[in-house]
Design a protein around this motif. Structure first.
Motif, short mmCIF file in Angstrom:
data_model
loop_
_atom_site.label_atom_id
_atom_site.label_comp_id
_atom_site.label_asym_id
_atom_site.label_seq_id
_atom_site.Cartn_x
_atom_site.Cartn_y
_atom_site.Cartn_z
N UNK A 1 0.91 -1.50 -0.41
CA UNK A 1 0.16 0.12 0.05
C UNK A 1 1.07 1.52 -0.19
N UNK A 2 2.22 1.47 0.05
CA UNK A 2 2.92 2.31 -0.36
C UNK A 2 3.60 3.29 1.47
N UNK A 3 2.96 2.23 2.52
CA UNK A 3 3.40 2.42 3.97
C UNK A 3 5.12 1.80 3.38
N UNK A 4 5.85 3.03 3.97
CA UNK A 4 7.22 2.41 5.07
C UNK A 4 7.76 2.55 5.93
N UNK A 5 8.15 1.71 6.76
CA UNK A 5 8.48 1.27 8.02
C UNK A 5 9.47 1.17 7.92
N UNK A 6 10.80 1.21 9.53
CA UNK A 6 11.56 0.82 10.16
C UNK A 6 11.97 -0.09 10.62
N UNK A 7 12.82 -1.11 9.17
CA UNK A 7 13.31 -2.70 9.89
C UNK A 7 14.47 -2.78 10.29
N UNK A 8 14.59 -3.66 11.34
CA UNK A 8 16.40 -4.50 11.07
C UNK A 8 16.29 -5.75 11.06
N UNK A 9 17.80 -6.08 9.45
CA UNK A 9 17.71 -6.69 9.09
C UNK A 9 19.32 -7.82 8.96
N UNK A 10 18.81 -8.85 9.63
CA UNK A 10 20.36 -9.77 10.18
C UNK A 10 20.44 -10.71 8.92
N UNK A 11 21.50 -10.44 8.36
CA UNK A 11 21.79 -11.56 7.24
C UNK A 11 23.35 -12.48 7.30
N UNK A 12 23.26 -13.06 5.83
CA UNK A 12 24.89 -13.75 5.83
C UNK A 12 24.68 -14.38 4.77
N UNK A 13 26.09 -14.38 3.64
CA UNK A 13 25.92 -15.17 2.20
C UNK A 13 26.00 -16.30 2.07
N UNK A 14 25.18 -17.49 1.92
CA UNK A 14 25.28 -18.30 1.58
C UNK A 14 25.10 -19.00 0.51
N UNK A 15 25.87 -20.21 -0.08
CA UNK A 15 25.74 -20.50 -1.09
C UNK A 15 24.72 -21.62 -1.34
N UNK A 16 24.13 -21.43 -2.11
CA UNK A 16 22.89 -22.57 -2.84
C UNK A 16 23.02 -22.58 -3.76
N UNK A 17 23.31 -24.14 -4.17
CA UNK A 17 24.32 -24.92 -5.73
C UNK A 17 24.49 -24.05 -5.50
N UNK A 18 24.67 -23.22 -6.99
CA UNK A 18 26.21 -22.56 -7.75
C UNK A 18 25.74 -21.13 -7.43
N UNK A 19 24.76 -20.55 -6.77
CA UNK A 19 24.51 -19.21 -6.01
C UNK A 19 25.19 -18.59 -4.93
N UNK A 20 25.45 -17.60 -5.17
CA UNK A 20 26.04 -16.86 -3.29
C UNK A 20 24.57 -16.38 -3.76
N UNK A 21 23.38 -16.23 -2.13
CA UNK A 21 22.60 -15.58 -1.90
C UNK A 21 22.05 -15.09 -0.38
N UNK A 22 21.83 -13.67 -0.16
CA UNK A 22 22.00 -13.52 0.92
C UNK A 22 20.48 -13.81 1.43
N UNK A 23 20.42 -14.49 2.84
CA UNK A 23 19.41 -15.08 3.60
C UNK A 23 19.34 -14.32 4.84
N UNK A 24 18.19 -13.26 4.71
CA UNK A 24 18.54 -12.26 5.00
C UNK A 24 16.71 -12.50 6.77
N UNK A 25 17.29 -11.88 7.84
CA UNK A 25 15.94 -12.57 8.74
C UNK A 25 15.39 -11.38 8.58
N UNK A 26 14.39 -10.14 9.25
CA UNK A 26 14.14 -8.98 9.09
C UNK A 26 13.12 -8.59 10.27
N UNK A 27 13.34 -8.03 11.46
CA UNK A 27 12.32 -7.85 12.33
C UNK A 27 11.49 -6.47 11.94
N UNK A 28 9.96 -6.23 11.80
CA UNK A 28 9.73 -4.91 12.29
C UNK A 28 10.02 -3.83 13.71
N UNK A 29 10.67 -2.76 12.74
CA UNK A 29 10.61 -2.36 14.32
C UNK A 29 9.91 -0.64 14.38
#
Length: 301
Positions: free
Chosen positions: A111-139
């Motif tokens: 709906x266009x509403x913007x809200x603050x978050x904190x993202x905790x993440x790390x990069x891992x290899x899945x198959x042949x891809x370098x992917x960022x896995x992020x856990x996001x908390x609504x602040x």
């Protein structure tokens, strides 16, 4: 002996997830196992590729942003995060796989509403891809709390700057840790000048205030009136306690009542003059009702 990895749920209706885990383990797919597990965890999870497209999002992420899974998977990180640029994203990826980190940023709902978050993440290899896995908390709630606190602090500062009051705090040793308020000038002090000193050191002739401080530090609420130079102050002391109930200090507030006391004294002098006058005195209120008569008036009635 290895044991199968199972998710544990208090809600029996969610135990279907264990079947998903068994299936993922049976296929030997670590990717599917990881996706299955993050579906079970609280919070929003995003698996994001180098180009910003999503490899996977959990249902909580969809619900928080207001999208169906198909809609969200068709978007990119840059659609969801208005503060993220490709340059910044590339710099985060440059840290390399298995390097954990966190960042405070923004997310945007459907709906266009913007809200603050904190993202905790790390990069891992899945198959042949370098992917960022992020856990996001609504602040959002934290931001609202900070805003409310900032507004209260602004109101308090306005009160201290413009109202004839003094606010202070002493620690368990009776030393000032805070002294603020416009009325400090009537005591010959500036904000913060008393910090680190005892009440007795700052006001050596005000024995009543020293006694009041000691009583407050013994757990008693104390109130009274004290005169400093040519000003009168009405004060109230309250003990401060920690979570165990132990007194760790005392907070005080005082208001300048000099004008009020002067008016009271002037009124007392006037009433005394009325009582001693030989002439009859009758005072009426605005509605014409008798409010006061002196002794001389009563003598003729």
């Amino acid at each position: 002996t290895s044991r199968p990895l199972m998710a544990s749920f208090s809600d029996p209706h969610k135990n279907w997830m264990n079947e998903r885990v068994r299936e993922a383990l049976a296929t030997g797919s670590h990717t599917e196992l990881l996706k299955t597990l993050v579906e079970a965890f609280p919070g929003s999870w995003f698996f994001t590729r180098l180009d910003g497209t999503f490899a996977f999002v959990n249902q909580n992420a969809c619900d928080t942003l207001g999208y169906t899974r198909e809609e969200l998977m068709a978007l990119t990180l840059f659609d969801v995060n208005p503060a993220m640029t490709l340059e910044v994203w590339n710099s985060l990826f440059a840290a390399g796989p298995f390097t954990p980190g966190s960042v405070r940023t923004l997310h945007r709902r459907k709906d266009g509403a913007v809200f603050p978050v904190e993202a905790f993440g790390s990069h891992i290899i899945i198959g042949d891809e370098n992917v960022s896995v992020s856990y996001v908390i609504d602040l959002s709630e934290e931001a609202q709390t900070r805003q409310a606190l900032a507004e209260k602090q602004h109101l308090l500062q306005s009160l201290l700057d413009y109202a004839p009051v003094v606010v202070w705090y002493v620690d368990s040793d009776g030393r000032f840790q805070l002294s603020e308020g416009r009325a400090l000038s009537l005591m010959g002090l500036t904000p913060g000048q008393a910090v680190g000193k005892t009440v007795g050191e700052v006001f050596p002739v005000l024995r009543d205030m020293v006694d009041a401080t000691e009583r407050a530090l013994h757990g008693n609420a104390v109130e009274g009136i004290v005169s400093v130079d040519k000003s009168d102050f009405e004060y109230r002391y309250l003990p401060r306690r920690d979570d165990t109930g132990k007194v760790i200090g005392a907070t005080g507030v005082a208001i300048d009542i000099t004008a009020r006391r002067s008016a009271e004294h002037a009124n007392l002098r006037l009433m005394t003059a009325f009582e001693q006058a030989d002439e009859s005195v009758l005072l009426l209120d605005r509605e014409g009702r008798i409010e006061y008569v002196n002794a001389a008036f009563e003598g003729i009635s």
